[in-house]
Each structure stands twice: as structure tokens, then as C-alpha cells.
Design a protein around this motif. Structure first.
Motif, mmCIF file in Angstrom:
data_model
loop_
_atom_site.group_PDB
_atom_site.id
_atom_site.type_symbol
_atom_site.label_atom_id
_atom_site.label_comp_id
_atom_site.label_asym_id
_atom_site.label_seq_id
_atom_site.Cartn_x
_atom_site.Cartn_y
_atom_site.Cartn_z
ATOM 1 N N UNK A 109 -0.834 -6.026 6.152
ATOM 2 C CA UNK A 109 0.295 -6.201 7.073
ATOM 3 C C UNK A 109 0.217 -5.119 8.156
ATOM 4 N N UNK A 110 0.320 -5.632 9.382
ATOM 5 C CA UNK A 110 0.022 -4.622 10.500
ATOM 6 C C UNK A 110 1.328 -3.903 10.885
ATOM 7 N N UNK A 111 1.079 -2.734 11.583
ATOM 8 C CA UNK A 111 2.044 -1.867 11.889
ATOM 9 C C UNK A 111 1.857 -1.162 13.398
ATOM 10 N N UNK A 124 7.524 -0.223 -0.905
ATOM 11 C CA UNK A 124 8.123 -1.230 -1.483
ATOM 12 C C UNK A 124 8.531 -2.463 -0.627
ATOM 13 N N UNK A 125 7.608 -3.065 0.239
ATOM 14 C CA UNK A 125 7.761 -4.154 1.190
ATOM 15 C C UNK A 125 8.837 -5.019 0.870
ATOM 16 N N UNK A 132 7.470 -8.348 -1.286
ATOM 17 C CA UNK A 132 6.201 -8.812 -1.446
ATOM 18 C C UNK A 132 5.519 -8.795 -3.013
ATOM 19 N N UNK A 133 5.823 -7.828 -3.693
ATOM 20 C CA UNK A 133 5.760 -7.905 -4.977
ATOM 21 C C UNK A 133 5.757 -9.124 -5.752
ATOM 22 N N UNK A 134 6.945 -9.847 -5.492
ATOM 23 C CA UNK A 134 7.305 -11.145 -6.182
ATOM 24 C C UNK A 134 6.258 -12.339 -5.645
ATOM 25 N N UNK A 135 6.049 -12.172 -4.138
ATOM 26 C CA UNK A 135 5.243 -13.084 -3.585
ATOM 27 C C UNK A 135 3.988 -13.191 -4.178
#
Length: 388
Positions: A109-111, A124-125, A132-135
Motif C-alpha cells: 500500500x503506497x503512502x 491495522x489498516x 485488510x486483515x479480513x480481506x
């Protein structure tokens, strides 16, 4: 005494270092899942509708003439658009398949931020439509189901993943007037901010100096422009973008090792519990079945240990090997290996105990049989003499 003399100079240097104008890069999320005992030696041509290729990494730092890297199969999935904490983001995903019965999923994921503290929310995005964890877990389930024919003894349900987060900042670090900062000097001047990022602490002042020193204690630098800071749950990587992959791959392999060691530790716990229970209960299924199961477990884990070691084999004293050594120390991989070796030794002792017990039983049966044959022979001889 020497430390107390130099300490004031260090503090003065921290306050006088210019501020970096902005930080650009990407957050790389690494997830490792144990999905089976092992993968059959057959190449996968396609996964989730995408072609599967061989992973390749090149080393940019000093290294032996002949590099040795384990090269797993991998698939690069189409990027996804999501709404992140700082607006729209383009999420890149890669899945690696390893013969030890595991998969590793990396998400990039860029920033672009002005302060290090702004990156804490990326731990914890959260997206506008979920986390993100669920995905990633849904993706891992899809991969497991599709690859089930290629696995030996696949798991029925995925256990908790082993996750690691790497904050990759592009170098060189520039001030507002375009001056290039040394990565090592920058880290020392911003040690508390880096520690708060790695420990997911939004308030920098809440961290003690001891915790800041501990979290950033394992750092390595090869050139003036690169830096690696390694902690238990996250790492900071400062380097040129084209050099990210080699360091990330080392961290990915160490994270995978940790996940597999935890999985086999659970298997050993279950095996030992069952062995003790069977020994106490004296089961009807017999000692020969117990011996066979213990022998299979010992062989399986010896093979696992060999394959797990082969995927992180390094030769020579080089930069990537030092990174692996430090992240292994953070993950306590040596302690995990010793724990598993100790439980394997306990299984071996149980195996030898049962084997000796079974041998003694057979010797007893043999001795009883000999005595019975001797008695029968005497009876026949006695009856023969009596008949005459």
C-alpha cells in the motif's frame, strides 16, 4: 564514564538535524499461513485465474559470486482500489507457494506523509468497506481451496496467520532545501518517533527511553542512504525503491519460518498428549500402532526441519544474512527450534520406551513358548513311555 561524556553531544546533534520534507514509499504487509503438511512436487500453472511464475530476487549489496536463494512459485494478482486512512490507495498483492505446505501473501500500500507519526494508522489498516486483515484471510481461503489437490494432508481450517508489517521509505531522505540526510543519522535523531511507529504507539511522548532504545536497538546500514530497523511486530526499511524486494524477501522467509514452527509445535503438543494418554490408558489398538505413529511423526518432523532450513540458506558474511540473523533473533526462531527439538527428543524417548517394552513382551512370549514346547515334549515323551 565515556558514555556520560558523549551523551550531551548526541542530544545536541538530535535537535540540530534538519527535518525531512516528506516521506514517500509503501507499507508492505506480510502474512504467512500453514495450509498443509506439504505440497506435491508438481508445478502449478495457474492460480485464481492468473499465471504462476518463479520468484526471482537480485542482491544489490556485497554478496558471494554464486547467490543461493530459494525460489518459490508465485502469482501476482490484479491490483485493487480501496479507500484508506489518507484517501484512495492502489493495493498490490502477491501470493507465494512453498513446498513446506505454506503460503505467503504480501500486500503493498503506497503512502506519502509529512511525519513518521502519520504512518501509525497503517498498522491495522482499515478500508471504507472493511479491514485488510479480513480481506487477506478471504484471499488465503480461496488459495487454499483451489490448491487443495496439490497438498498432502491439507488443514481443514486456516489457523491464525503470522503477520509482519514493513514500512518502506524511499531514499535519499531530503530536507526542504534539498539536502541529503544520512539514514543512520536521521534514525538516531528520530529514534523515539521510529520506536512509536514500530510499537504502534500514536503518542511519541508516552514511550520511555528504554522502550525506544529496545525497539530500535537492532538496526543495520550498508550505504549512507539505506537503513533497516527490526522489531518483533514491524520493521522500518529506508532504501531505494528498486532495492526493497531483496530485504522484504528475507523478512518474508523468516516470518514463514515462524508460522511453520508454531504449526509444528502444535502438532507435537497434540502428539505428545495422545502418546501420554495412550500410555496411561493402555489402549486396545496395541503398542505396534503407537510405535508406527511415533516413528512417522519423527520422520515427518525431521523432513520438515530440513526443508524449512533449506529455504533460508545463506553462504558468506553478507548484508542480507545479517538482516536474517537479526530478524531471527527478534522472532526467537532459535528458541522455537530448541523447543521443537526438545519435544522431538521426548517423542524419541517414548518411542524407545515402547520399543523396549514391545521387545521385552516378545522375549517373554518367546520364553513362554519355549517352556510350553518343552512341557509338551515332556508330556509326549511321558505318554510314549507309558504306552510301552
Amino acid at each position: 564514564m565515556i558514555a556520560s561524556v558523549h551523551q550531551p553531544k548526541f542530544i545536541e546533534r538530535k535537535t540540530s538535524l534538519p527535518k525531512v520534507s516528506k516521506y514517500t514509499g509503501e507499507v508492505v504487509y506480510i502474512y504467512a499461513y500453514d495450509v498443509a503438511y506439504e505440497m506435491i512436487r508438481q508445478p502449478v500453472r495457474e492460480l485464481l485465474g492468473q499465471p504462476v511464475a518463479q520468484f526471482v530476487v537480485d542482491a544489490s549489496k556485497r554478496s558471494p559470486r554464486h547467490l543461493f536463494f530459494y525460489r518459490p512459485q508465485m502469482v501476482r494478482l490484479p491490483p485493487l482500489e480501496r479507500i484508506g486512512p489518507h484517501g484512495p490507495v492502489r493495493m498490490e498483492r502477491v501470493v507465494k507457494l512453498l513446498p513446506v505446505g505454506a503460503i505467503s501473501i504480501t500486500v503493498r500500500v503506497p503512502f506519502e506523509v509529512t511525519d513518521i507519526e502519520d504512518l501509525v494508522v497503517f498498522h491495522d489498516l482499515q478500508f471504507s468497506n472493511g479491514s485488510l486483515h479480513e480481506e487477506v484471510r478471504r484471499l488465503a481461503e480461496e488459495v487454499r481451496r483451489e490448491l487443495e489437490p496439490y497438498y498432502v494432508r491439507p488443514v481443514a481450517h486456516l489457523a491464525e496467520e503470522e503477520a509482519y508489517t514493513v514500512f518502506c521509505i524511499e531514499s535519499p531522505l531530503l530536507t526542504d532545501d534539498g539536502t541529503t540526510l544520512s539514514s543512520e543519522n536521521w534514525m538516531r535523531a528520530n529514534r523515539r518517533a521510529v520506536a512509536s511507529l514500530l510499537t504502534q504507539e500514536p503518542e511519541i511522548d508516552h514511550l520511555s527511553k528504554q522502550e525506544a532504545d529496545e525497539s530500535t536497538g537492532r538496526f543495520l546500514s550498508y550505504y549512507e542512504r539505506d537503513l533497516v530497523v527490526i522489531d518483533w511486530d514491524a520493521a522500518l526499511l529506508v532504501d531505494e525503491r528498486q532495492n526493497f524486494d531483496e530485504t522484504l524477501y528475507i523478512m518474508e522467509l523468516a516470518n514463514l519460518q515462524l508460522a511453520e514452527l508454531e504449526a509444528y509445535d502444535r502438532i507435537l503438543d497434540d502428539s505428545l498428549d495422545r502418546a501420554y494418554r495412550d500410555l496411561n490408558a493402555r489402549p486396545m489398538r496395541g503398542r505396534s500402532n503407537m510405535l508406527r505413529e511415533l516413528r512417522e511423526i519423527r520422520i515427518d518432523l525431521a523432513r520438515f526441519s530440513d526443508e524449512l532450513s533449506n529455504i533460508t540458506k545463506f553462504f558468506g558474511d553478507w548484508h542480507l544474512a545479517r538482516i536474517y540473523e537479526n530478524i531471527s533473533a527478534r522472532f526467537h526462531l532459535a528458541d522455537w527450534h530448541r523447543t521443537i527439538d526438545g519435544k522431538l527428543q521426548t517423542l524419541d524417548d517414548l518411542y524407545q520406551l515402547l520399543n523396549h517394552d514391545q521387545t521385552n513382551r516378545w522375549m517373554l512370549i518367546l520364553e513362554v513358548t519355549i517352556v510350553l514346547l518343552f512341557i509338551i515334549d515332556l508330556v509326549i515323551l511321558f505318554l510314549g513311555l507309558k504306552g510301552h
